[in-house]
Motif scaffolding. Structure first.
Motif, PDB file in Angstrom:
ATOM      1  N   ARG A 152       0.824  -1.220   0.000  1.00 29.77           N
ATOM      2  CA  ARG A 152       0.000   0.000   0.000  1.00 29.77           C
ATOM      3  C   ARG A 152       0.851   1.260   0.000  1.00 29.77           C
ATOM      4  NH1 ARG A 152      -4.778  -1.258   4.446  1.00 29.77           N
ATOM      5  NH2 ARG A 152      -5.706  -3.070   3.372  1.00 29.77           N
ATOM      6  N   TYR A 193       3.382   1.855  -1.806  1.00 31.06           N
ATOM      7  CA  TYR A 193       3.995   2.106  -3.105  1.00 31.06           C
ATOM      8  C   TYR A 193       2.927   2.442  -4.154  1.00 31.06           C
ATOM      9  CZ  TYR A 193       7.984  -0.146  -0.879  1.00 31.06           C
ATOM     10  OH  TYR A 193       9.000  -0.462  -0.024  1.00 31.06           O
ATOM     11  N   ARG A 194       3.396   2.979  -5.263  1.00 28.15           N
ATOM     12  CA  ARG A 194       2.499   3.310  -6.361  1.00 28.15           C
ATOM     13  C   ARG A 194       2.006   2.053  -7.068  1.00 28.15           C
ATOM     14  NH1 ARG A 194       2.627   8.688  -8.044  1.00 28.15           N
ATOM     15  NH2 ARG A 194       4.150   9.995  -6.951  1.00 28.15           N
ATOM     16  N   MET A 195       0.933   2.227  -7.824  1.00 28.76           N
ATOM     17  CA  MET A 195       0.305   1.097  -8.498  1.00 28.76           C
ATOM     18  C   MET A 195       1.253   0.364  -9.450  1.00 28.76           C
ATOM     19  SD  MET A 195      -2.334  -0.771  -8.649  1.00 28.76           S
ATOM     20  CE  MET A 195      -3.515   0.246  -7.743  1.00 28.76           C
ATOM     21  N   TYR A 230       4.444  -0.201  -9.212  1.00 28.67           N
ATOM     22  CA  TYR A 230       5.319  -1.054  -8.412  1.00 28.67           C
ATOM     23  C   TYR A 230       4.553  -2.277  -7.935  1.00 28.67           C
ATOM     24  CZ  TYR A 230       8.405  -2.481  -4.576  1.00 28.67           C
ATOM     25  OH  TYR A 230       9.217  -3.208  -3.733  1.00 28.67           O
ATOM     26  N   ARG A 231       3.342  -2.069  -7.459  1.00 33.41           N
ATOM     27  CA  ARG A 231       2.526  -3.188  -6.978  1.00 33.41           C
ATOM     28  C   ARG A 231       2.265  -4.193  -8.089  1.00 33.41           C
ATOM     29  NH1 ARG A 231      -2.480   0.072  -4.213  1.00 33.41           N
ATOM     30  NH2 ARG A 231      -1.283   1.770  -3.304  1.00 33.41           N
ATOM     31  N   THR A 243       6.832   1.309 -17.148  1.00 33.59           N
ATOM     32  CA  THR A 243       6.546   2.198 -16.015  1.00 33.59           C
ATOM     33  C   THR A 243       7.562   3.327 -15.949  1.00 33.59           C
ATOM     34  OG1 THR A 243       5.595   0.365 -14.759  1.00 33.59           O
ATOM     35  CG2 THR A 243       6.291   2.297 -13.520  1.00 33.59           C
ATOM     36  N   ARG A 247       6.840   7.314 -16.264  1.00 29.90           N
ATOM     37  CA  ARG A 247       7.186   8.262 -15.210  1.00 29.90           C
ATOM     38  C   ARG A 247       8.099   9.369 -15.731  1.00 29.90           C
ATOM     39  NH1 ARG A 247       6.928   6.853  -9.977  1.00 29.90           N
ATOM     40  NH2 ARG A 247       7.389   9.082  -9.704  1.00 29.90           N
TER      41      ARG A 247
END
Length: 562
Positions: free
Chosen positions: A389, A391-393, A395-396, A425, A429
């Motif tokens: 939770r 971390y950003r989506m 990373y998940r 990703t 970014r």
């Protein structure tokens, strides 16, 4: 022609500098540490080999030969090499699909690849693999190791275990009726001893008592107790002797594996997987060791040593070898100061093989399964799932996807997908951080009166293929006479970005619009020169900063820099 620097092999083992100021005191510490690590490595080497579908001696030979070569030739002062849990799933799959002879060839080929990676100085590139990918496949491998040990943990009568996830589940479910309570009880008792020795002994014993006994690993204590129980009580459980006929009391002779092109041509991908996994494991382990001893390893030398070890061990019946974190940490905490400790660890294992090989016949496989279950638990970084939770989506998604793909499919697919996801990703970014801002009249009042004729933009970040839309957006808003681009805050331009700038220059030239560039420096300046932008524009179209560019294009007092 290759440059001479590429053809020259920079081969500098850490052993040489470590011995430059060597002393008797350090030698005694290294011997003590090496013997301790040898004791730790003994059950793990056999367990890793058995879990990989090989005979237990394959793990011992790898720890002896591979461990000695990695310490002798490696780039870390304290790293311990040998068979590792991360290889279990890959090795088992290769053996099942291609056979033992082709595993030896794949391991030798991975050794060649590892040596080439070190020779070409690619060691530092391993650090570019995102941590989400590393954690995902590490946890996935840990789950597969634990799943593969349920057969011996439960005492199930299974002749051959499939390598794939769903095949394992189906086979285990089909054989659950052969559950052996004696084997299960022995495994649970062994696991309880390992956990108690690991966590409770330092808290229950006094300082003197603890200091004497904690160097002995819980796995050895459990192995000795379980082996004694099986031998004295004649427990009807599978042992190394009943399944493999024991282990030989000596090293095997040199044997070149038979090479068949019909099967060897399919081994490049498995060999590449072994090489990449070995490189990642060994260099991550070396980085952990660096932090504990305040040193810095040579990653390229370490890869070359790993390559030599993996080429040599199959010639004596061994399996893939790499740096091992648990044994390396034990080595450091035991007082090791040089690669001599790792070499002593290999010699200690050799002495055990020569002297105590007959005793290994009574080692129960249920206890080795319990040891590997404990290794799998310590191997995984399970708290990362609880912290997702934070971390950003992206990373998940990357971590979970790599984990699921490693478990359900295989490590190669998982890493490939993980790297692609991480790259996408990263591109997203960086492209979101790259931006352009119009220069307003608030910064330069002189532009207010000529806004329809002269407009200026500042670019920030990296102008690469994922951000060329910024230049295309400027092209849609061109003024009548002059456009000024401030590139002072632009740190990087790739070929696509350079092409976008050249397209803007061509559009401006066709429409009779003057293009002015300011703040061009470092890599962007080099790229602008190589792509032809500097040659396409007149010399007076370049200025060191925006203030001078505006002053040159808007007559009047020199404006102050924003």
């Amino acid at each position: 022609m290759f440059p001479s620097s590429l053809l020259r092999i920079d081969f500098r083992p850490a052993l040489g500098p470590a011995l430059a100021s060597y002393s008797r005191e350090r030698f005694v510490r290294d011997v003590a540490a090496g013997v301790t690590v040898g004791v730790v490595a003994l059950p793990l080497a056999m367990a890793f080999a058995i879990a990989s579908g090989l005979k237990p001696e394959a793990g011992l030979f790898t720890a002896i030969i591979g461990g000695f070569l990695i310490s002798l030739l490696g780039g870390s002062r304290v790293q311990i090499g040998g068979p590792a849990g991360a290889f279990i799933v890959i090795v088992y799959g290769i053996v099942e699909r291609y056979g033992l002879a082709n595993l030896l060839i794949a391991t030798m080929l991975s050794g060649v690849l590892l040596f080439l990676m070190g020779w070409l100085k690619l060691g530092t590139l391993i650090r570019f693999i995102p941590i989400a990918v590393v954690i995902g496949f590490t946890n996935g491998i840990a789950v597969l190791i634990a799943l593969s040990q349920l057969k011996d943990l439960l005492g199930l009568k299974i002749t051959a275990m499939p390598a794939d996830f769903f095949g394992m589940l189906g086979t285990l479910a089909g054989a659950i009726h052969t559950f052996d309570p004696i084997a299960f009880g022995l495994a649970m008792a062994s696991l309880a001893v390992i956990i108690a020795w690991q966590f409770l002994m330092p808290r229950l014993g006094g300082a003197q008592f603890t200091g004497k006994l904690t160097p002995i690993p819980g796995s050895i204590v459990a192995l000795v107790l379980a082996t004694g129980a099986v031998a004295l009580l004649q427990l009807p459980v599978d042992t190394i002797g009943s399944r493999f006929g024991g282990i030989p009391s000596g090293l095997p002779g040199f044997s070149w594996p038979a090479v068949s092109w019909d099967s060897a041509r399919f081994l490049f991908v498995p060999a590449l997987t072994l090489a990449l996994l070995g490189a990642i494991e060994s260099l991550l382990c070396a980085r952990v060791a660096d932090g504990m001893i305040d040193d810095r390893h040579n990653p390229n030398q370490e890869l070359m040593a790993q390559g030599i070890a993996n080429f040599a061990t199959p010639l004596f019946g061994g399996m893939p070898a790499t740096g091992t974190i648990a044994r390396t940490v034990t080595n450091i905490k035991s007082g090791a100061s040089s690669p001599v400790a790792g070499m002593v660890h290999a010699v200690a294992l050799l002495i055990v093989v020569l002297v105590a090989a007959p005793l290994a016949s009574h080692v129960p496989l249920a206890t080795l399964a319990a040891i590997l279950l404990f290794v799998a638990w310590n191997m995984g970084e399970w708290r990362e799932f609880l912290h997702l939770r934070q971390y950003r989506m992206p990373y998940r998604i990357t971590l979970v996807a790599v984990f699921v793909l490693t478990v359900v499919f295989d490590l190669t697919v998982a890493v490939e997908v993980g790297l692609v996801a991480a790259c996408l990703t990263f591109i997203y970014r960086i492209s979101s951080l790259t931006r352009s801002e119009p220069v307003t009249a608030a910064s330069y009042p002189e532009l207010a009166a000529v806004a329809n004729r002269i407009r200026a933009w500042r670019l920030y970040g990296a102008l690469f293929f994922g951000a060329v839309k910024l230049v295309e957006a400027i092209e849609d808003q061109l003024p009548e006479a002059v456009v000024i681009l401030d590139l002072k805050n632009l740190i990087y331009i790739d070929s696509s970005g350079a092409d976008a700038l050249m397209a803007l220059e061509r559009t401006c030239r066709k429409r009779g619009i003057r293009l002015v560039i300011c703040g061009l420096d470092h890599q962007p300046a080099d790229m602008a020169g190589r792509c032809g932008l500097v040659a396409a524009l007149p010399p007076d179209a370049f200025h060191p900063d925006l203030a001078r560019a505006v002053a040159a294009e808007v007559p009047g007092p020199t404006p102050s820099a924003a």
